[in-house]
Design a protein around this motif. Structure first.
Motif, PDB file in Angstrom:
ATOM      1  N   VAL A  26       2.502   6.276   7.131  1.00 19.37           N
ATOM      2  CA  VAL A  26       2.919   6.072   6.967  1.00 19.37           C
ATOM      3  C   VAL A  26       4.034   6.003   9.010  1.00 19.37           C
ATOM      4  CG1 VAL A  26       6.058   6.814   6.066  1.00 19.37           C
ATOM      5  CG2 VAL A  26       3.400   7.086   4.785  1.00 19.37           C
ATOM      6  N   MET A  27       3.682   6.703   9.386  1.00 22.91           N
ATOM      7  CA  MET A  27       3.657   6.542  10.671  1.00 22.91           C
ATOM      8  C   MET A  27       3.917   5.543  11.655  1.00 22.91           C
ATOM      9  SD  MET A  27       3.000  10.099  13.463  1.00 22.91           S
ATOM     10  CE  MET A  27       2.091   9.192  14.418  1.00 22.91           C
ATOM     11  N   LEU A  28       2.016   5.125  11.320  1.00 22.79           N
ATOM     12  CA  LEU A  28       1.964   3.477  11.715  1.00 22.79           C
ATOM     13  C   LEU A  28       2.481   2.456  11.259  1.00 22.79           C
ATOM     14  CD1 LEU A  28      -0.620   1.947  12.779  1.00 22.79           C
ATOM     15  CD2 LEU A  28      -1.478   1.900  10.817  1.00 22.79           C
ATOM     16  N   TYR A  29       2.375   2.554  10.227  1.00 22.44           N
ATOM     17  CA  TYR A  29       3.843   1.345   9.236  1.00 22.44           C
ATOM     18  C   TYR A  29       5.424   1.262  10.012  1.00 22.44           C
ATOM     19  CZ  TYR A  29       5.439  -2.366   6.016  1.00 22.44           C
ATOM     20  OH  TYR A  29       5.967  -3.347   5.574  1.00 22.44           O
ATOM     21  N   VAL A  30       5.768   2.977   9.645  1.00 21.60           N
ATOM     22  CA  VAL A  30       7.366   2.548  10.318  1.00 21.60           C
ATOM     23  C   VAL A  30       7.414   2.258  11.998  1.00 21.60           C
ATOM     24  CG1 VAL A  30       8.549   4.619  10.805  1.00 21.60           C
ATOM     25  CG2 VAL A  30       8.281   4.321   8.665  1.00 21.60           C
ATOM     26  N   GLY A  31       6.104   2.506  13.188  1.00 20.85           N
ATOM     27  CA  GLY A  31       6.412   2.904  14.090  1.00 20.85           C
ATOM     28  C   GLY A  31       5.974   1.217  14.429  1.00 20.85           C
ATOM     29  N   ALA A  32       4.848   1.001  14.240  1.00 19.74           N
ATOM     30  CA  ALA A  32       4.137  -0.539  14.584  1.00 19.74           C
ATOM     31  C   ALA A  32       4.694  -1.342  14.311  1.00 19.74           C
ATOM     32  CB  ALA A  32       2.360  -0.179  14.512  1.00 19.74           C
ATOM     33  N   ILE A  33       5.102  -1.636  12.796  1.00 20.82           N
ATOM     34  CA  ILE A  33       5.365  -2.580  11.445  1.00 20.82           C
ATOM     35  C   ILE A  33       7.204  -2.708  11.638  1.00 20.82           C
ATOM     36  CG2 ILE A  33       5.275  -3.935  10.090  1.00 20.82           C
ATOM     37  CD1 ILE A  33       2.578  -3.348  10.075  1.00 20.82           C
TER      38      ILE A  33
ATOM     39  N   LEU B  12       0.930  -1.569  -0.299  1.00 20.15           N
ATOM     40  CA  LEU B  12       0.223  -0.175  -0.673  1.00 20.15           C
ATOM     41  C   LEU B  12       0.916   1.489  -0.252  1.00 20.15           C
ATOM     42  CD1 LEU B  12      -2.663  -0.911   2.968  1.00 20.15           C
ATOM     43  CD2 LEU B  12      -3.321  -0.872   0.428  1.00 20.15           C
ATOM     44  N   LEU B  13       1.880   1.447   0.408  1.00 16.09           N
ATOM     45  CA  LEU B  13       2.866   2.315   0.726  1.00 16.09           C
ATOM     46  C   LEU B  13       3.813   2.639  -0.648  1.00 16.09           C
ATOM     47  CD1 LEU B  13       4.754   2.340   4.035  1.00 16.09           C
ATOM     48  CD2 LEU B  13       2.795   3.796   3.358  1.00 16.09           C
TER      49      LEU B  13
ATOM     50  N   PRO C 246      -8.370   5.278  13.197  1.00 21.08           N
ATOM     51  CA  PRO C 246      -9.455   6.094  12.828  1.00 21.08           C
ATOM     52  C   PRO C 246      -8.954   7.571  12.767  1.00 21.08           C
ATOM     53  CG  PRO C 246      -9.192   4.886  15.166  1.00 21.08           C
ATOM     54  CD  PRO C 246      -8.380   5.270  14.967  1.00 21.08           C
ATOM     55  N   THR C 247      -7.840   8.096  12.813  1.00 22.99           N
ATOM     56  CA  THR C 247      -7.600   9.393  12.651  1.00 22.99           C
ATOM     57  C   THR C 247      -7.588   9.892  11.151  1.00 22.99           C
ATOM     58  OG1 THR C 247      -5.029   9.206  13.626  1.00 22.99           O
ATOM     59  CG2 THR C 247      -7.150  10.564  14.741  1.00 22.99           C
ATOM     60  N   ALA C 248      -6.821   8.108  10.574  1.00 20.33           N
ATOM     61  CA  ALA C 248      -5.905   8.184   8.839  1.00 20.33           C
ATOM     62  C   ALA C 248      -7.195   7.721   8.168  1.00 20.33           C
ATOM     63  CB  ALA C 248      -5.034   7.418   8.967  1.00 20.33           C
TER      64      ALA C 248
ATOM     65  N   HIS D 235      -3.369  11.998   5.831  1.00 18.38           N
ATOM     66  CA  HIS D 235      -3.430  10.212   5.953  1.00 18.38           C
ATOM     67  C   HIS D 235      -2.492   9.470   5.333  1.00 18.38           C
ATOM     68  CE1 HIS D 235      -5.309   6.616   4.537  1.00 18.38           C
ATOM     69  NE2 HIS D 235      -4.511   6.701   3.577  1.00 18.38           N
ATOM     70  N   LYS D 236      -1.765  10.351   4.444  1.00 17.10           N
ATOM     71  CA  LYS D 236      -0.446   9.575   4.471  1.00 17.10           C
ATOM     72  C   LYS D 236       0.094   9.841   5.620  1.00 17.10           C
ATOM     73  CE  LYS D 236       3.034  10.699   0.619  1.00 17.10           C
ATOM     74  NZ  LYS D 236       3.964  10.790  -0.395  1.00 17.10           N
ATOM     75  N   ILE D 237       0.234  10.729   5.851  1.00 19.38           N
ATOM     76  CA  ILE D 237       1.550  10.889   7.171  1.00 19.38           C
ATOM     77  C   ILE D 237       1.284  10.127   8.788  1.00 19.38           C
ATOM     78  CG2 ILE D 237       2.014  12.572   8.939  1.00 19.38           C
ATOM     79  CD1 ILE D 237       1.544  14.776   7.480  1.00 19.38           C
TER      80      ILE D 237
END
Length: 159
Positions: A107-114, A29-30, A88-90, A102-104
């Motif tokens: 990307v934040m979610l993927y880098v941080g959580a994964i 997706l990214l 939810p915010t994205a 949405h993009k920020i």
């Protein structure tokens, strides 16, 4: 021998089943075309699986790092909170047409959580596997060399 209860193992496997596909879905997706029907469907699946992962992880005790809060939660659980905030915010941002926000968030979610949380956890598990392997290797070598009382040696290693 069970180290943890069966419910822990169930939650751990549920966590893995929901997070491992997100590694590949999130990367796809990214890095590939956005805004088409496939992106939207896969994005909803990704968001749902990440929400399930975050909720399930809150029920798992922190085994990576130190347990800091209520002898259950650790620093790693902050990534669960990041996920529960970011999804939810994205989703709201893209529904309102705010692609940049949405993009920020994604990307934040993927880098941080994964990447960070997953990498930290994976490196911890690899370390445990190496210690177990070396421990078994040393004990096997001592048995082969003819040392009779291996139990005393094992107690010295683990103390």
């Amino acid at each position: 021998m069970l180290l943890y209860s069966n419910s822990y193992y169930f939650l751990m496997y549920l966590h893995l089943v929901t997070v491992v596909p997100c590694i590949f879905l999130g990367a796809y997706l990214l890095f590939f075309r956005k805004g088409n029907a496939l992106h939207k469907v896969l994005g909803k699946i990704y968001m749902l699986m990440m929400l399930i992962t975050a909720i399930v992880s809150l029920f798992l005790p922190a085994l990576v790092g130190l347990r800091q809060f209520l002898n259950h939660f650790g620093w790693i659980h902050l990534f669960s909170l990041l996920t529960l905030y970011s999804i939810p915010t994205a989703f709201t941002a893209i529904r309102r047409g705010n692609v940049r926000k949405h993009k920020i968030k994604m990307v934040m979610l993927y880098v941080g959580a994964i990447m960070i949380a997953g990498g930290f956890t994976l490196s911890f598990l690899v370390g445990i596997c190496m210690v177990c392997f070396l421990d078994n290797y040393i004990i096997t070598r001592f048995r082969e060399s003819g040392i009779k009382n291996i139990d005393l040696f094992q107690k010295r290693i683990h103390v």
